[in-house]
Design an enzyme around this catalytic site. Sequence first.
Site, PDB file in Angstrom:
ATOM      1  N   HIS A 250       2.898   1.256   7.732  1.00 47.00           N
ATOM      2  CA  HIS A 250       1.675   1.266   7.090  1.00 47.00           C
ATOM      3  C   HIS A 250       1.433   0.233   6.130  1.00 47.00           C
ATOM      4  CE1 HIS A 250      -2.432   2.310   5.940  1.00 47.00           C
ATOM      5  NE2 HIS A 250      -2.060   2.178   4.687  1.00 47.00           N
ATOM      6  N   GLU A 251       2.135   0.017   4.992  1.00 47.81           N
ATOM      7  CA  GLU A 251       2.373  -0.539   3.953  1.00 47.81           C
ATOM      8  C   GLU A 251       2.738  -2.148   4.383  1.00 47.81           C
ATOM      9  OE1 GLU A 251       0.752  -0.120   1.189  1.00 47.81           O
ATOM     10  OE2 GLU A 251       0.490   2.260   1.932  1.00 47.81           O
TER      11      GLU A 251
END
Length: 400
Positions: A250-251
Amino acid sequence: MFTRSLRSSLPPLSRSFPRPAPSPLLIRPQITRSMQTSTCRSAKYERFPSGYSPSPSPNGGGGPNVWQYFKRRLGGDRAVWVYGVGVGGGGIYYVTHLERVPETGRLRFMDVDEAQERELGRQTQLQTLNEYSRAVLPPNHPTSKRVRAVATRIIESSGLGRVKSGGEMGAVEGKVPNFGGGEDIGEILFGGGEAGQAAKEGKETEWEVYVIDDKKTKNAFVLPGGKIFVFTGILPVSANDDGLATVLGHEVAHQVARHPAERMSSMKVLFALGFLLESLGLDVGITRLLLTFMLQLPNSRKNESEADFIGLRLMSKACFDPNESTKMWQRMSESEKGRGLPTDFLSTHPANEKRIRQLEKWMPDALSIRAASPCGDTSSYYSGFMDRLNPSSPYSKSIW
């Protein structure tokens, strides 16, 4: 007898005395005036201040002239021309800087180049390392090795660059300044500095992984230029390599989609709209509320959902189990224990329940990507091999 004789000696009362003739100067001519009445008018409430001429309507009535109100608010005819040219030029600039996110096709405004983005990321990296200088785990720490291994699989499987080894990380940490960089602000804004020059030359991104020993912080973030920061508080929530891959995917997806640069670009649009609305007489507080709830927060939630989608594909391509992503967010909801907002309308992130539903919707596509990856069925054995290689798992809750 005495009374009667006294009365007879007095002059009679009916006697009249002569009056003087009136003077011609005191004679006033008689003036006659005709009486007239005006038409009765009742008080009328007007939304706009007094002094604005009503616009005639076909049925004979009238209403407030909005154009006259705006013109007076802006400062006259010349100011209207200036504002018109500014709004027109800003609109052309906005349209010419629209682009689509390659991974999703979403249309967005972007006017920050990669050199500026990387340089700002480098400055934030130095400030973060200076703030947590005593809490950064050594590169050869088991937790650092495990986190770096997961990040390496995600990044290198998608051809996003390479991850620096532990020895290279030691050299980077030795460059941390005492007061966070000290670069000239002009170099940051115009893409100068070491990172900005590397971006202009098109060098491959070299990712750096830092693990911060802070058990109370359940967070991880990635700065522009490939600077990954993971707090140990997120490790019990991730629970295993697949859960951590959900967080890191996600990051990393935020950087793949260049969401930080998009946020910097959108701040310029928000500032311009706020200035225009305030110039037209709208209250400052109302202007900020409108821009926050109608533009800023929805765009932030859209970026988060987009990062969930791209991150799910990244972790699947790196041979991690995408089914663990929904379980990770369920554990996140349990760890928050109702501290989160019941609705995402007031938040920069979507609600955890909404994220889980979206991930389940995207799951068939993620499973097909994982099946088509080179790892195939052997990916399930990789985690077991790493567990045997390093029995002291950093995800054990008893350690934290």
